[in-house]
Design an enzyme around this catalytic site. Structure first.
Site, PDB file in Angstrom:
ATOM      1  CD  GLU A   1      35.042  63.223  44.131  1.00 49.66           C
ATOM      2  OE1 GLU A   1      34.002  62.547  44.295  1.00 49.66           O
ATOM      3  OE2 GLU A   1      35.132  64.122  43.301  1.00 49.66           O
TER       4      GLU A   1
ATOM      5  CG  ASN B   1      27.947  63.565  51.134  1.00 48.97           C
ATOM      6  OD1 ASN B   1      27.450  62.802  51.972  1.00 48.97           O
ATOM      7  ND2 ASN B   1      28.819  64.503  51.459  1.00 48.97           N
ATOM      8  CB  CYS B   2      32.728  63.054  47.569  1.00 52.87           C
ATOM      9  SG  CYS B   2      32.327  64.106  46.166  1.00 52.87           S
ATOM     10  CB  ILE B   3      34.814  67.045  49.866  1.00 48.87           C
ATOM     11  CG1 ILE B   3      35.561  66.927  48.527  1.00 48.87           C
ATOM     12  CG2 ILE B   3      35.423  66.158  50.917  1.00 48.87           C
ATOM     13  CD1 ILE B   3      37.020  67.322  48.618  1.00 48.87           C
TER      14      ILE B   3
END
Length: 538
Positions: free
Chosen positions: A440, A478-480
């Site tokens: 991610e 955070n990731c996507i």
């Protein structure tokens, strides 16, 4: 211990940056090299034209870029993945530091009389009285990196620069100098500090690296005297020291010196395993098992059968939802290792996060050399992929005993799979796919500290309170699709409050981490959290 484990995993993930480009470019390097192999070209007329070979040569040159600049890629990747604030400053400073380290090493080598001219093989033979073998070994200790003449430290040099770059960045990022030097304070001082400190590191390495080289050469002498166990030790050591670049010294010693054997071939004395093998190949003579035991035959079991088994073990040990992505990630590396024996795209995913797994991998590599030697297999050359197996094994006739790999290969596949699976599960090694955040993309969110409007402030306040308050939050990322928060005390989590922010789901993988899935809203929610925390601490 928990922090150390987290830092180690974070460090391991940083290496995925250079590994990704290695894995991708390895396919083109392997294919172009195969299609330029004279033993294959002679069977394919459409490849024999100068135009086709020129084009393949260009592709091969282009694909080799990351392999030639791997230390620099590591120097950039480590701070990019480890540093939390001002990543761009850390990466820039590490590159400055790496170049400064090379310059420091180059300068001191020059003072000692070492340069490209005085370490050239012809110069050493004509002016220093060295034999061709001695000159070759001495010359192999040096290389040119970014046009700078230095000791060949491979990725270790880049890692040293990257790690020290992180230390320098964290130490000087907020430094305040005398008012007259205010312009150089803070972030601007980090690359300056790197430029001042890293040349001293390079000079220190000038004294350290030759000692390591002497140890490798001494081990080579011991290996040559231990017969079949020495073959195992050769394979083990070659793999164990691979990241340092010192395996080239070991290889050269056995390929071109008496450590690899001395034999009379067609009336001429040949010294070294590779010299013996190619002389026998040229004169159409039976191959010497004594020579080939240090060559490609020892790598085929490791690369063609062992590495696919390693990937299969990591696949089975991965989280079910990550397995498909893991396979997609490893396909380029798998193609490269089977075709031409390029193992870095696979091995570098775990080599620096688990010494135990790397030790087991090295033992298996040693066995991969020893077992064919026990059966007097005679497959030469140096790469060890399926191309070498075919060209220098099958095409040379039954005398090479190439067919034994049809039986030994599946056995080694099972051995690698069982060994990798055991170590990964027993020691909870975080190989690819065993973390929720693997595959991610992290997104950087800038925080300018702007005030929140009333509605956003309420959402952020409820979310932060649901996470146990600002003091319970260690780190926010955070990731996507999801917000990832590291916390101190899971007992303070209030999922009802978190749900007021309307997430798609809440995942609590362990006592110190909370993942909140927001999908396309994740960037906005990350900004709300960052701004609220900033305003609270201001």
């Amino acid at each position: 211990m928990q922090k150390f484990k987290k830092d180690l995993q974070s460090f391991g993930k940083t290496l995925l940056f250079p590994i990704s480009i290695l894995s991708f470019m390895a396919i083109f390097l392997g294919l172009s090299a195969a299609l330029q192999n004279p033993n294959i070209v002679k069977f394919l007329p459409f490849l024999q034209g100068s135009g086709a070979q020129t084009f393949l040569g260009f592709i091969r040159k282009l694909a080799g870029i990351p392999f030639g600049q791997l230390p620099l890629l590591f120097a950039m990747a480590i701070p990019l993945g480890v540093v939390k604030r001002d990543k761009e400053v850390a990466v820039y400073s590490s590159v400055v530091g790496y170049i400064a380290m090379l310059v420091g090493m180059n300068y001191l080598l020059g003072v000692q009389g070492y340069n490209p001219s005085t370490t050239a093989i012809k110069y050493l033979i004509d002016n220093e009285g060295m034999t061709a073998v001695e000159a070759t070994l001495h010359n192999s200790q040096f290389t040119n990196v970014l046009g700078i003449f230095v000791y060949n430290m491979n990725v270790i040099g880049g890692m040293i620069a990257g790690l020290l770059g992180v230390v320098i960045h964290n130490r000087f990022r907020q430094i305040e100098l005398h008012p007259s030097l205010t312009f150089y304070s803070g972030k601007r001082f980090v690359p300056i500090a790197a430029a001042l400190f890293m040349p001293l590191v390079g000079m220190g390495l000038v004294y350290v690296w030759p000692l390591i080289n002497d140890v490798i050469m001494s081990l080579g002498t011991v290996i040559s005297k231990l017969q079949i166990f020495g073959v195992f030790l050769y394979g083990f050591l070659e793999k164990a020291i691979n990241p340092t670049g010192l395996h080239h010294i070991l290889n050269q010693a056995f390929r071109f010196t008496a450590l690899g054997g001395i034999e009379n071939v067609a009336g001429h004395t040949q010294v070294g395993a590779l010299n013996i093998y190619f002389a026998e190949l040229e004169n159409h003579l039976a191959f010497s098992p004594r020579a080939t035991q240090y060559l490609a035959q020892g790598k085929i079991l490791h690369m063609v059968f062992g590495m696919p088994a390693a990937i299969f073990a990591m696949y089975k040990c991965a989280l079910p939802e990550k397995r498909e992505q893991l396979i997609k990630y490893f396909i380029p590396g798998l193609t490269a290792v089977i075709l031409t024996g390029i193992t870095e795209p696979i091995e570098f995913t775990f080599i620096f996060i688990s010494p135990m797994l790397w030790f087991v991998n090295s033992i298996l590599a040693g066995l991969a050399f020893m077992v064919p030697a026990m059966f007097n297999v005679t497959i030469g050359n140096i790469q060890g992929g399926i191309i070498d197996w075919f060209v220098f094994g099958t095409l040379q006739g039954m005398q090479t005993k190439w067919y034994l790999y049809l039986f030994l290969g599946p056995i080694f596949f099972g051995l690698y799979y069982v060994a990798y699976s055991f170590v990964i599960k027993k020691f909870n090694v975080m190989t690819m796919g065993r973390s929720y955040s693997d595959f991610e993309e992290s997104e950087e969110v800038s925080n300018d500290g702007k005030a929140l409007d009333t509605e956003d402030n309420k959402v952020a306040e409820e979310l932060i309170n649901g996470l146990g308050g600002v003091k319970n939050i260690v780190d926010v990322d955070n990731c996507i699709s999801r917000l990832r928060i590291e916390i101190k005390d899971r007992a303070l989590i209030n999922e009802d409050l978190i749900k007021k922010s309307k997430p798609n789901g809440i995942i609590i993988p362990d006592n110190n981490n909370v993942h909140i899935v927001y999908g396309g809203r994740v960037t906005k929610m990350r900004n709300l959290v960052d701004d609220y925390i900033f305003a609270t601490k201001a």
